[in-house]
Design an enzyme around this catalytic site. Structure first.
Site, PDB file in Angstrom:
ATOM      1  N   TYR A 105      -5.879  41.927  13.602  1.00  0.00           N
ATOM      2  CA  TYR A 105      -4.785  42.882  13.407  1.00  0.00           C
ATOM      3  C   TYR A 105      -5.303  44.315  13.363  1.00  0.00           C
ATOM      4  CZ  TYR A 105      -1.808  38.936  12.055  1.00  0.00           C
ATOM      5  OH  TYR A 105      -1.103  37.775  12.038  1.00  0.00           O
ATOM      6  N   LYS A 129      -8.483  30.702 -19.943  1.00  0.00           N
ATOM      7  CA  LYS A 129      -7.225  31.223 -19.394  1.00  0.00           C
ATOM      8  C   LYS A 129      -7.313  31.292 -17.864  1.00  0.00           C
ATOM      9  CE  LYS A 129      -8.955  35.860 -20.204  1.00  0.00           C
ATOM     10  NZ  LYS A 129      -9.179  36.867 -21.226  1.00  0.00           N
TER      11      LYS A 129
HETATM   12  C1  LIG Z   1     -10.550  37.087 -21.445  1.00  0.00           C
HETATM   13  C2  LIG Z   1     -10.948  37.341 -22.815  1.00  0.00           C
HETATM   14  C3  LIG Z   1     -12.222  36.951 -23.263  1.00  0.00           C
HETATM   15  C4  LIG Z   1     -13.315  36.429 -22.348  1.00  0.00           C
HETATM   16  O1  LIG Z   1     -13.926  37.517 -21.706  1.00  0.00           O
HETATM   17  P1  LIG Z   1     -15.220  37.360 -20.753  1.00  0.00           P
HETATM   18  O2  LIG Z   1     -15.605  38.760 -20.453  1.00  0.00           O
HETATM   19  O3  LIG Z   1     -14.777  36.631 -19.536  1.00  0.00           O
HETATM   20  O4  LIG Z   1     -16.248  36.626 -21.526  1.00  0.00           O
HETATM   21  C5  LIG Z   1     -12.492  37.097 -24.614  1.00  0.00           C
HETATM   22  N1  LIG Z   1     -11.575  37.610 -25.453  1.00  0.00           N
HETATM   23  C6  LIG Z   1     -10.360  38.021 -25.055  1.00  0.00           C
HETATM   24  C7  LIG Z   1      -9.417  38.588 -26.023  1.00  0.00           C
HETATM   25  C8  LIG Z   1     -10.014  37.915 -23.704  1.00  0.00           C
HETATM   26  O5  LIG Z   1      -8.804  38.330 -23.315  1.00  0.00           O
END
Ligand SMILES: *Cc1c(COP(=O)(O)O)cnc(C)c1O
Length: 386
Positions: free
Chosen positions: A274, A40
């Protein structure tokens, strides 16, 4: 003319690192288990299409995603890969998910009925995984009602064939920090899995562990794993983490780099950037770099972090701006315009990890990676022609 040497901020992604990390994960979970790599958020900022097609060649069994555009992008690189949408579908998404054979996460009988109805209209079967809430609270049927919900959905599956339960899963809310809470999630989930086994209900995907769960938990009852962060070579941070020990087995895939654009000498009392928050305590040599928060390098790091130039740590002075930042190069010989500066990654013996950048920014490595913005060019290294 734009060529490699004129990128202002870019990410180098070492594909061989991903291959090694996945091999290590395979070693941890065993040959029979399914690895559902989580890709993702543009594969944690590494670039979804390239990473997905590479992982297809490295032994992943399935993909976990957050939206259907990601499913589409994966399908353009290889057909037929099992894909699980980890979030709940909003109504407009169900039709596409069914048509594309994307497994959908469901938490309620209402979602199941909508999917069943749409699948029937499309003369297809909706592939579902039932999410079980054991303490995360975000999605899922409460563990106390999970058994009944599964049985009821199985009945619908057997009578209409409009849905097919491909799996069940839960998500751990504090696996990096809180062993006791994690057990309070895993114990009832294991009992449920046991009960289904006793009734000879077999499911393709039974899972609970993301990176932290793979590293810290006993996963005997599960046949699927959902590694995200460790795939990209970063050990999750938290109090249960023996970061150094685990990090030794992982290879960070991503380096973030920028360039020096200007070097100049300033004298005592000169203020920088800034809000003139930095005042030079004496004569200094400073370098302006061609990256800023517009590239996803957190502004919160202002005055706290460092970058690597000529293999030396150079502190960031004053506020990070959208496209530029200023660093101290007083103790580095011969810095000149065009020189490479490393924001994340190695230079010589020195290394700035995503975890260290996260600490400077008061956030987590996941956010450091996914913040890297669109304008940062991703360059892939370590590919063997296939
Ligand atoms: C993002 C996610 C993962 C992966 O998690 P990591 O800590 O990056 O390994 C696994 N399961 C679900 C449901 C997630 O949303």
């Amino acid at each position: 003319m734009i060529n490699n040497s004129s990128y202002r901020c870019w990410a180098e992604i070492d594909l061989s690192a991903l291959r090694e990390n996945l091999a290590w994960i395979r070693h941890q979970v065993g040959l029979k288990a399914k690895i559902m790599t989580v890709v993702k958020a543009d594969a944690y900022g590494h670039g979804l299409k390239e990473i997905a097609s590479h992982l297809m060649n490295c032994g992943t069994n399935a993909f976990g995603i957050a939206n259907l555009k990601e499913a589409h992008d994966i399908r353009t690189r290889g057909e037929g890969w099992p894909i699980l949408m980890l979030g709940a579908c909003i109504p407009g998404e169900m039709e596409y998910a069914i048509q594309q054979n994307v497994m959908v996460t469901v938490s309620t009988p209402e979602e199941v009925s909508s999917l069943s109805r749409i699948a029937t209209q499309l003369k297809k079967q909706a592939l579902i995984q039932i999410k079980i809430d054991t303490g995360m609270g975000r999605l899922g049927v409460d563990i106390s009602q999970a058994y009944d919900f599964i049985k009821q959905t199985l009945k619908l599956q057997n009578s209409t064939q409009s849905v097919a339960i491909k799996g069940i899963y839960t998500h751990l809310a504090a696996v990096e920090d809180d062993e006791k809470f994690t057990q309070s999630q895993l114990t009832p989930f294991r009992s449920l899995v046991d009960q289904l086994r006793k009734e000879n209900i077999s499911l393709d995907y039974i899972h609970a562990s993301s990176s932290g769960g793979i590293l810290f938990e006993n996963n005997d009852l599960f046949n699927t794993f959902r590694p995200g962060l460790i795939t990209y070579g970063i050990a999750p941070s938290g109090v249960r983490n023996q970061t150094a020990k685990i990090q030794k087995f992982l290879v960070p895939a991503l380096s973030l780099k920028t360039r020096v654009s200007l070097v100049k000498n300033i004298s005592a009392g000169k203020t920088l950037s800034y809000g003139h928050t930095f005042v030079a305590p004496g004569a200094m040599r400073i370098a302006t770099l061609t990256a800023g928060y517009g590239d996803g390098y957190h502004r919160a790091i202002s005055g706290r972090g460092s970058v690597l130039i000529h293999e030396k740590m150079c502190p960031i002075l004053g506020r990070i701006t959208m496209d530029q930042m200023i660093v101290d190069v007083s103790s580095v010989e011969g810095v000149s315009s065009g020189d490479e500066a490393v924001l994340i990654g190695k230079q010589g013996k020195e290394e700035i990890t995503a975890a260290l950048v996260a600490e400077w920014a008061d956030t987590i490595p996941w956010e450091v990676l996914t913040s890297i913005s669109h304008r940062v060019r991703r360059i892939y290294l370590g590919i063997t022609a296939s």
